[in-house]
Design a protein around this motif. Sequence first.
Motif, short mmCIF file in Angstrom:
data_model
loop_
_atom_site.label_atom_id
_atom_site.label_comp_id
_atom_site.label_asym_id
_atom_site.label_seq_id
_atom_site.Cartn_x
_atom_site.Cartn_y
_atom_site.Cartn_z
N ASN A 80 0.80 -1.23 0.00
CA ASN A 80 0.00 0.00 0.00
C ASN A 80 0.83 1.27 0.00
OD1 ASN A 80 -1.99 -1.87 0.19
ND2 ASN A 80 -2.94 -1.05 2.05
N THR A 81 2.02 1.24 0.60
CA THR A 81 2.78 2.47 0.76
C THR A 81 3.29 3.01 -0.57
OG1 THR A 81 3.46 1.81 2.98
CG2 THR A 81 4.77 3.52 1.90
N GLU A 82 3.72 2.14 -1.43
CA GLU A 82 4.42 2.59 -2.64
C GLU A 82 3.55 3.42 -3.58
OE1 GLU A 82 3.91 -1.56 -5.18
OE2 GLU A 82 5.83 -1.05 -4.26
N ILE A 83 2.21 3.30 -3.48
CA ILE A 83 1.35 4.11 -4.35
C ILE A 83 0.64 5.22 -3.57
CG2 ILE A 83 0.93 2.23 -5.98
CD1 ILE A 83 -1.79 1.81 -4.62
N SER A 84 0.94 5.35 -2.28
CA SER A 84 0.27 6.38 -1.48
C SER A 84 0.81 7.75 -1.85
CB SER A 84 0.47 6.11 0.01
OG SER A 84 1.84 6.29 0.35
N PRO A 85 0.00 8.78 -1.79
CA PRO A 85 0.46 10.10 -2.22
C PRO A 85 1.57 10.66 -1.34
CG PRO A 85 -1.73 10.23 -1.24
CD PRO A 85 -1.43 8.78 -1.41
N LEU A 86 1.49 10.46 -0.02
CA LEU A 86 2.53 11.01 0.85
C LEU A 86 3.88 10.34 0.58
CD1 LEU A 86 3.28 12.87 3.20
CD2 LEU A 86 2.68 11.00 4.77
N HIS A 87 3.91 9.04 0.43
CA HIS A 87 5.16 8.33 0.16
C HIS A 87 5.77 8.78 -1.16
CE1 HIS A 87 8.03 4.97 0.15
NE2 HIS A 87 7.71 4.82 -1.13
N ARG A 88 4.95 8.86 -2.18
CA ARG A 88 5.46 9.26 -3.50
C ARG A 88 6.03 10.67 -3.45
NH1 ARG A 88 -0.04 8.67 -6.04
NH2 ARG A 88 0.88 9.87 -7.75
N LEU A 89 5.39 11.55 -2.69
CA LEU A 89 5.87 12.93 -2.61
C LEU A 89 7.18 13.02 -1.82
CD1 LEU A 89 5.17 15.92 -3.25
CD2 LEU A 89 4.05 16.02 -1.03
N LEU A 90 7.25 12.29 -0.70
CA LEU A 90 8.43 12.38 0.16
C LEU A 90 9.67 11.77 -0.50
CD1 LEU A 90 7.01 11.53 3.70
CD2 LEU A 90 7.80 13.75 2.87
N PHE A 91 9.50 10.71 -1.27
CA PHE A 91 10.66 9.97 -1.76
C PHE A 91 10.88 10.13 -3.26
CE2 PHE A 91 9.38 7.91 2.15
CZ PHE A 91 10.58 7.93 2.86
N THR A 92 10.35 11.22 -3.80
CA THR A 92 10.67 11.60 -5.18
C THR A 92 11.85 12.57 -5.14
OG1 THR A 92 8.40 11.30 -5.93
CG2 THR A 92 9.80 12.74 -7.24
N ALA A 93 12.83 12.32 -6.00
CA ALA A 93 14.04 13.14 -5.95
C ALA A 93 13.73 14.61 -6.13
CB ALA A 93 15.03 12.65 -7.03
N ASP A 94 12.90 14.94 -7.10
CA ASP A 94 12.57 16.34 -7.35
C ASP A 94 11.08 16.44 -7.70
OD1 ASP A 94 12.40 19.00 -7.90
OD2 ASP A 94 13.96 19.02 -9.46
N PRO A 95 10.22 16.65 -6.70
CA PRO A 95 8.77 16.70 -6.98
C PRO A 95 8.40 17.81 -7.95
CG PRO A 95 9.20 16.49 -4.62
CD PRO A 95 10.52 16.77 -5.27
N ALA A 96 9.24 18.85 -8.07
CA ALA A 96 8.92 19.94 -8.99
C ALA A 96 8.91 19.46 -10.43
CB ALA A 96 9.90 21.09 -8.82
N ILE A 97 9.73 18.43 -10.72
CA ILE A 97 9.78 17.88 -12.08
C ILE A 97 8.60 16.95 -12.34
CG2 ILE A 97 11.12 16.46 -13.66
CD1 ILE A 97 13.63 17.51 -12.32
N GLY A 98 8.26 16.18 -11.34
CA GLY A 98 7.16 15.23 -11.49
C GLY A 98 7.19 14.20 -10.39
N VAL A 99 5.99 13.72 -10.02
CA VAL A 99 5.87 12.69 -8.99
C VAL A 99 5.39 11.41 -9.65
CG1 VAL A 99 4.73 12.01 -6.85
CG2 VAL A 99 5.35 14.41 -7.23
#
Length: 712
Positions: free
Chosen positions: A308-327
Amino acid sequence: MADVARTVVELLDTGIELTPRADARATVGPRPLRPGDIAIVVDTNHQIDLLHDALLSAGVPSVQRKTSSVFKTIAGNDWIVLLDAIAQPQRSNLLRRLAISSFVGWSAADLDTADLDTLGLRVRRWLRVFDERGVAALFEAVSRDQQLPRRMLSEIDGERRLTDLRHVSEALHAEATTGQLGLAALLDWLRRRVRESASDSTIERSRRLDSDAAAVQLVTVWTSKGLEFPVVLVPFEWDRYDRPDAVPLFHDEHGHRIRYVGGNGPGYDEAVQSALSETRGEQLRLLYVAVTRAQARVVAWWAPTKKNTEISPLHRLLFTADPAIGVPEQVPPYPEERAARTMLELAAPDQLAIAAFHPGAVTQWRAPAQESTTLTAATFGRSVDIDWRRTSYSALTSGVHDASPPVTSEPELTEKDDEPDTSAPLAGGGEALRAFVSPMNALPGGPAFGTLVHAVFEATDTGVSDLQAEITGHVAAELAKAGMRGIGVAELTDALLPSLATPLGPLADNCALTDIAVTDRLAELDFELPLRGGDQPNGVTALREIAALLRQYLSAEDPMRAYAALLEDPVVADGLLRGYLTGSIDAVLRVGEGDTQRFVIVDYKTNRLGEPDEPISAWDYRPDALAEAMLHAHYPLQALLYAVALHRFLRWRLPHYDPNQHLGGVLYLFLRGMVGPDVTGDDGAIPGVFQWHPPAKLVTALSDLLATGTSS
């Protein structure tokens, strides 16, 4: 849930102080954090219920900002228990269930020591109350006997539960009275409502929202839009499970909504992936909504899971290298230790703190003791503005016609109060006019008849090809509504037709009502004019002050100039204008085109003029008689007030409004004297039609006087 409750208690106990910058509701200086400063934003109403129970166990008050059926609450079942018990008071098992319900409030230990027989006698008395006076009286009797408000309001969440019990009682009372239900039928109805409560969203059954600002706010992310709180907790955005829909819904490359209905066929997997991609994009947007509700602090929970964690919005946002480019839509979960290090690396100084979860008992929260104050009775220290009122022309002049009270604060009468005996006939010639007996001579008078005729004229489309059939239909309908006996449909129709064909004189370009298109007639123009500031009074104007304006702006030849003296009569002179003036103009006609376009006020009158007990004729409605009737009934005041209403309406709605051009005067149509197009007096005057064109400067000066007290 327990960790969320523990976090709330810790936040309240740590002595955090909110500065005015972090608290939109702050007044002066910092203050301690209170439960009402905290919001918990979740995804579902079920999560709200679980958190509410957890906070209640920790002693923290909370309110639920959701709309669900009140029958889904404990109150619905408590009412079933109460009605079951009063239906069968001889059954001890039902009495025991009632004893531990909210209505009685015994504990389990009380069941062994308290007197159940006494409760049974009380329940029998409640049954008599229900049989004799209904559900509302039953609830009041139970509340009084069991001290329900005092007992429940002393408990945490007691106000919420008491509100629910009262809400259910009101719903039961309404159903019992409208459906004439007895106890057994009402109990059956309540059981159905409780069974259907999960899907019941009707307004009258929706649970009333809490309004306690001193409690933690439990909201879904959808209902939190537009709200702000000093501290926001987001417990569940780390956990997400997306179940593909059997019939995927998504948008194609052109933005069109697509629903894939082909089953598990070619393109199904692509459709499912498109739908999931849109869902995960929406989840990110909802996460943004949730975390941006905070004014000062956000507390969010994260935990690694296998799926469940890998598709959750908080996890994707926190562990994306640069959210400004894309999540991305999916980010592999990290081991817990590495995840903590990664989050710390991403954190800006003093903006992100990591705290590990430590299971354990939740500490009970104790609200700070409030400083006791001495209660005193409130005193009324203001004066009542007895001059402020909502009034009307009818109320202002009611004393003239021996009406009671002389001036009221109510809106205009529903019946047309326009049929007093307004004048005696004047001497003179005009034998031709005397020969024309009014088509309405045999019809009755009075406000009820005037209201009926007004309703017919309001509804009639004078542009139809068969006017007689049009009038007949409306006459039949209005006679049925009014319940007036002794008037035939054909009789009244034939009496009204000549008035519709009578020319209206120069103010209306000699058109008759039948010549005015529906698009050029505004019927029943309601108005409510502020007088001397309306809700923010700036003074008071007496009716006698209007007299000076009449003398200033009306020429000596104007037949209404004499009305100035009547306005100084004590019967009306002391009438005060302060608050709001209400009324309705029978019709406004648009005549002329271009530079000659103007708007004429029309007021229909069904007054009987002439000698009592004598047939009324066109002679009784000649110009002199109409002028006398106008003055006697104080109609010039009505005409001027209506002209001010039209002036303000046109000033607001008409581009390039010019009162000198667009105010076209007033027509008082005394319908009993309007006998058709072929009858005129020796001077060419049209019987029954009184036309008056007060100067535009008089109207604008009166508007200013009514607004500010000055006419400059």
